[in-house]
Design a protein around this motif. Structure first.
Motif, PDB file in Angstrom:
ATOM      1  N   ILE A  26       0.838  -1.201   0.000  1.00 17.42           N
ATOM      2  CA  ILE A  26       0.000   0.000   0.000  1.00 17.42           C
ATOM      3  C   ILE A  26       0.874   1.253   0.000  1.00 17.42           C
ATOM      4  CG2 ILE A  26      -1.626   1.333   1.399  1.00 17.42           C
ATOM      5  CD1 ILE A  26      -2.878  -1.372   2.211  1.00 17.42           C
ATOM      6  N   ILE A  27       1.950   1.239   0.771  1.00 20.77           N
ATOM      7  CA  ILE A  27       2.850   2.394   0.812  1.00 20.77           C
ATOM      8  C   ILE A  27       3.498   2.612  -0.557  1.00 20.77           C
ATOM      9  CG2 ILE A  27       5.037   3.222   1.771  1.00 20.77           C
ATOM     10  CD1 ILE A  27       4.174   1.882   4.415  1.00 20.77           C
ATOM     11  N   ILE A  28       3.947   1.535  -1.197  1.00 20.88           N
ATOM     12  CA  ILE A  28       4.561   1.653  -2.526  1.00 20.88           C
ATOM     13  C   ILE A  28       3.537   2.159  -3.539  1.00 20.88           C
ATOM     14  CG2 ILE A  28       5.535   0.311  -4.435  1.00 20.88           C
ATOM     15  CD1 ILE A  28       6.915  -1.416  -2.295  1.00 20.88           C
ATOM     16  N   PHE A  29       2.307   1.663  -3.476  1.00 18.81           N
ATOM     17  CA  PHE A  29       1.268   2.108  -4.400  1.00 18.81           C
ATOM     18  C   PHE A  29       0.988   3.593  -4.215  1.00 18.81           C
ATOM     19  CE2 PHE A  29      -2.227   1.849  -7.181  1.00 18.81           C
ATOM     20  CZ  PHE A  29      -3.257   2.592  -6.622  1.00 18.81           C
ATOM     21  N   LYS A  30       0.887   4.044  -2.969  1.00 24.67           N
ATOM     22  CA  LYS A  30       0.643   5.466  -2.723  1.00 24.67           C
ATOM     23  C   LYS A  30       1.803   6.303  -3.230  1.00 24.67           C
ATOM     24  CE  LYS A  30      -2.453   5.066   1.223  1.00 24.67           C
ATOM     25  NZ  LYS A  30      -2.630   5.282   2.664  1.00 24.67           N
ATOM     26  N   TYR A  31       3.030   5.807  -3.068  1.00 30.13           N
ATOM     27  CA  TYR A  31       4.202   6.534  -3.549  1.00 30.13           C
ATOM     28  C   TYR A  31       4.183   6.649  -5.069  1.00 30.13           C
ATOM     29  CZ  TYR A  31       9.027   7.578  -4.680  1.00 30.13           C
ATOM     30  OH  TYR A  31      10.163   8.145  -5.199  1.00 30.13           O
ATOM     31  N   LEU A  32       3.880   5.544  -5.755  1.00 30.90           N
ATOM     32  CA  LEU A  32       3.866   5.575  -7.214  1.00 30.90           C
ATOM     33  C   LEU A  32       2.706   6.402  -7.746  1.00 30.90           C
ATOM     34  CD1 LEU A  32       4.787   1.885  -8.033  1.00 30.90           C
ATOM     35  CD2 LEU A  32       6.237   3.902  -8.223  1.00 30.90           C
ATOM     36  N   LYS A  33       1.579   6.407  -7.056  1.00 33.09           N
ATOM     37  CA  LYS A  33       0.412   7.140  -7.518  1.00 33.09           C
ATOM     38  C   LYS A  33       0.521   8.626  -7.198  1.00 33.09           C
ATOM     39  CE  LYS A  33      -4.580   6.762  -7.502  1.00 33.09           C
ATOM     40  NZ  LYS A  33      -4.822   6.642  -8.881  1.00 33.09           N
ATOM     41  N   SER A  34       1.341   8.981  -6.224  1.00 28.03           N
ATOM     42  CA  SER A  34       1.456  10.379  -5.847  1.00 28.03           C
ATOM     43  C   SER A  34       2.066  11.184  -6.993  1.00 28.03           C
ATOM     44  CB  SER A  34       2.308  10.529  -4.594  1.00 28.03           C
ATOM     45  OG  SER A  34       3.630  10.150  -4.867  1.00 28.03           O
ATOM     46  N   CYS A  35       1.762  12.446  -6.993  1.00 27.06           N
ATOM     47  CA  CYS A  35       2.221  13.318  -8.062  1.00 27.06           C
ATOM     48  C   CYS A  35       3.655  13.753  -7.783  1.00 27.06           C
ATOM     49  CB  CYS A  35       1.299  14.522  -8.157  1.00 27.06           C
ATOM     50  SG  CYS A  35       1.700  15.591  -9.520  1.00 27.06           S
ATOM     51  N   HIS A  36       4.540  13.447  -8.684  1.00 24.77           N
ATOM     52  CA  HIS A  36       5.928  13.857  -8.573  1.00 24.77           C
ATOM     53  C   HIS A  36       6.134  15.136  -9.360  1.00 24.77           C
ATOM     54  CE1 HIS A  36       6.962  10.107  -6.661  1.00 24.77           C
ATOM     55  NE2 HIS A  36       6.278   9.478  -7.598  1.00 24.77           N
ATOM     56  N   VAL A  37       7.126  15.884  -8.979  1.00 22.89           N
ATOM     57  CA  VAL A  37       7.415  17.156  -9.626  1.00 22.89           C
ATOM     58  C   VAL A  37       8.779  17.044 -10.280  1.00 22.89           C
ATOM     59  CG1 VAL A  37       7.775  19.606  -9.244  1.00 22.89           C
ATOM     60  CG2 VAL A  37       6.012  18.415  -7.967  1.00 22.89           C
ATOM     61  N   PRO A  70       9.202  23.998 -11.764  1.00 19.39           N
ATOM     62  CA  PRO A  70       8.715  22.689 -11.326  1.00 19.39           C
ATOM     63  C   PRO A  70       7.352  22.395 -11.946  1.00 19.39           C
ATOM     64  CG  PRO A  70       8.533  24.283  -9.550  1.00 19.39           C
ATOM     65  CD  PRO A  70       9.201  24.976 -10.691  1.00 19.39           C
ATOM     66  N   ILE A  71       7.257  21.291 -12.660  1.00 21.87           N
ATOM     67  CA  ILE A  71       6.003  20.897 -13.314  1.00 21.87           C
ATOM     68  C   ILE A  71       5.614  19.526 -12.779  1.00 21.87           C
ATOM     69  CG2 ILE A  71       4.925  20.298 -15.510  1.00 21.87           C
ATOM     70  CD1 ILE A  71       6.618  22.397 -16.818  1.00 21.87           C
ATOM     71  N   ALA A  72       4.371  19.416 -12.352  1.00 24.10           N
ATOM     72  CA  ALA A  72       3.876  18.146 -11.812  1.00 24.10           C
ATOM     73  C   ALA A  72       3.656  17.153 -12.944  1.00 24.10           C
ATOM     74  CB  ALA A  72       2.567  18.376 -11.067  1.00 24.10           C
ATOM     75  N   CYS A  73       4.028  15.914 -12.696  1.00 24.17           N
ATOM     76  CA  CYS A  73       3.818  14.857 -13.681  1.00 24.17           C
ATOM     77  C   CYS A  73       2.328  14.523 -13.748  1.00 24.17           C
ATOM     78  CB  CYS A  73       4.613  13.612 -13.305  1.00 24.17           C
ATOM     79  SG  CYS A  73       6.384  13.910 -13.229  1.00 24.17           S
ATOM     80  N   ARG A  74       1.866  14.137 -14.930  1.00 26.31           N
ATOM     81  CA  ARG A  74       0.455  13.799 -15.108  1.00 26.31           C
ATOM     82  C   ARG A  74       0.240  12.317 -14.844  1.00 26.31           C
ATOM     83  NH1 ARG A  74      -1.691  14.829 -20.357  1.00 26.31           N
ATOM     84  NH2 ARG A  74       0.272  14.117 -21.137  1.00 26.31           N
ATOM     85  N   ASN A  75      -0.833  12.019 -14.163  1.00 26.46           N
ATOM     86  CA  ASN A  75      -1.195  10.645 -13.847  1.00 26.46           C
ATOM     87  C   ASN A  75      -2.115  10.111 -14.947  1.00 26.46           C
ATOM     88  OD1 ASN A  75      -1.802   8.256 -12.524  1.00 26.46           O
ATOM     89  ND2 ASN A  75      -3.440   9.193 -11.336  1.00 26.46           N
ATOM     90  N   ASP A 137     -11.798   9.122 -12.923  1.00 28.01           N
ATOM     91  CA  ASP A 137     -10.902   8.900 -11.787  1.00 28.01           C
ATOM     92  C   ASP A 137      -9.918  10.050 -11.588  1.00 28.01           C
ATOM     93  OD1 ASP A 137      -9.301   8.502 -13.983  1.00 28.01           O
ATOM     94  OD2 ASP A 137      -8.666   6.476 -13.418  1.00 28.01           O
ATOM     95  N   GLY A 138     -10.031  11.100 -12.378  1.00 35.44           N
ATOM     96  CA  GLY A 138      -9.182  12.272 -12.221  1.00 35.44           C
ATOM     97  C   GLY A 138      -7.852  12.189 -12.933  1.00 35.44           C
ATOM     98  N   SER A 139      -7.600  11.096 -13.652  1.00 35.04           N
ATOM     99  CA  SER A 139      -6.338  10.964 -14.371  1.00 35.04           C
ATOM    100  C   SER A 139      -6.404  11.743 -15.683  1.00 35.04           C
ATOM    101  CB  SER A 139      -6.045   9.490 -14.648  1.00 35.04           C
ATOM    102  OG  SER A 139      -7.030   8.931 -15.477  1.00 35.04           O
ATOM    103  N   SER A 140      -5.276  11.833 -16.341  1.00 38.35           N
ATOM    104  CA  SER A 140      -5.207  12.517 -17.629  1.00 38.35           C
ATOM    105  C   SER A 140      -5.307  11.507 -18.757  1.00 38.35           C
ATOM    106  CB  SER A 140      -3.884  13.277 -17.747  1.00 38.35           C
ATOM    107  OG  SER A 140      -3.792  14.277 -16.775  1.00 38.35           O
ATOM    108  N   TYR A 141      -5.561  12.004 -19.953  1.00 39.11           N
ATOM    109  CA  TYR A 141      -5.598  11.151 -21.140  1.00 39.11           C
ATOM    110  C   TYR A 141      -4.185  10.719 -21.519  1.00 39.11           C
ATOM    111  CZ  TYR A 141     -10.340  12.791 -22.206  1.00 39.11           C
ATOM    112  OH  TYR A 141     -11.673  13.072 -22.169  1.00 39.11           O
TER     113      TYR A 141
END
Length: 167
Positions: A26-37, A70-75, A137-141
């Motif tokens: 769960i921690i790894i999933f939250k880390y990967l799903k979080s928005c990185h800059v 700094p630009i946030a990565c798109r999910n 789900d709020g993700s991008s195309y």
């Protein structure tokens, strides 16, 4: 009373290990799903003058890196922009575009009303084409090219307007 791990049975050890692994997953999933800059190099246009916080002015030639933004990565979660637009254009009157994007209630409503007599299909085609309506789900195309992409412009407290000087 708490027993040490040595005194626990194999089933209890297995249960604890499984819970620990599930927590790590769960921690790894939250880390990967979080928005990185990511810091992206910005090249200002020629003859642009910028003033930093200390009041120093810098004139840019257009060839050098002016600053890093700094630009946030798109999910993304697998929703293709081309598929969404094609479904909206050809099967929008059946609500297929809304079903694809994860809006089943609106898809069913469009299906029952034949795309709100065609008007809703046209509006949805415009909204999906302009990327205003996206996946539920709020993700991008997923967009297959690296060209220009529509971004919504907004004026906030971080936006600076330079007053225009008339000659």
């Amino acid at each position: 009373m708490v027993r040490s791990l040595e005194t626990k049975s194999n089933e209890e050890r297995f249960s604890l290990e499984r819970r620990r692994l599930r927590g790590d997953t769960i921690i790894i999933f939250k880390y990967l799903k979080s928005c990185h800059v990511e810091d992206v190099a910005c090249h200002p246009a020629p003859n642009i003058t910028c003033k930093d916080f200390s009041g120093n002015e810098t004139q840019f030639t257009g060839k050098g890196i002016g600053f890093y933004r700094p630009i946030a990565c798109r999910n993304v979660n697998g929703y293709s922009y081309k598929v969404a637009v094609a479904l909206s254009l050809f099967l929008g009157w059946l609500g297929a575009d809304r079903f694809y994007l994860g809006y089943p209630a609106l898809g069913l409503l469009k299906f029952c009303t034949v795309g709100f007599c065609g008007i809703g299909s046209l509006i949805d085609f415009i909204l999906i084409s302009m990327q205003i309506v996206g996946p539920s789900d709020g993700s991008s195309y997923i967009i297959d090219y690296y060209g220009a992409r529509l971004t919504r412009l907004s004026i906030t407290n971080e936006t600076f307007r330079k007053p225009q000087i008339y000659p």
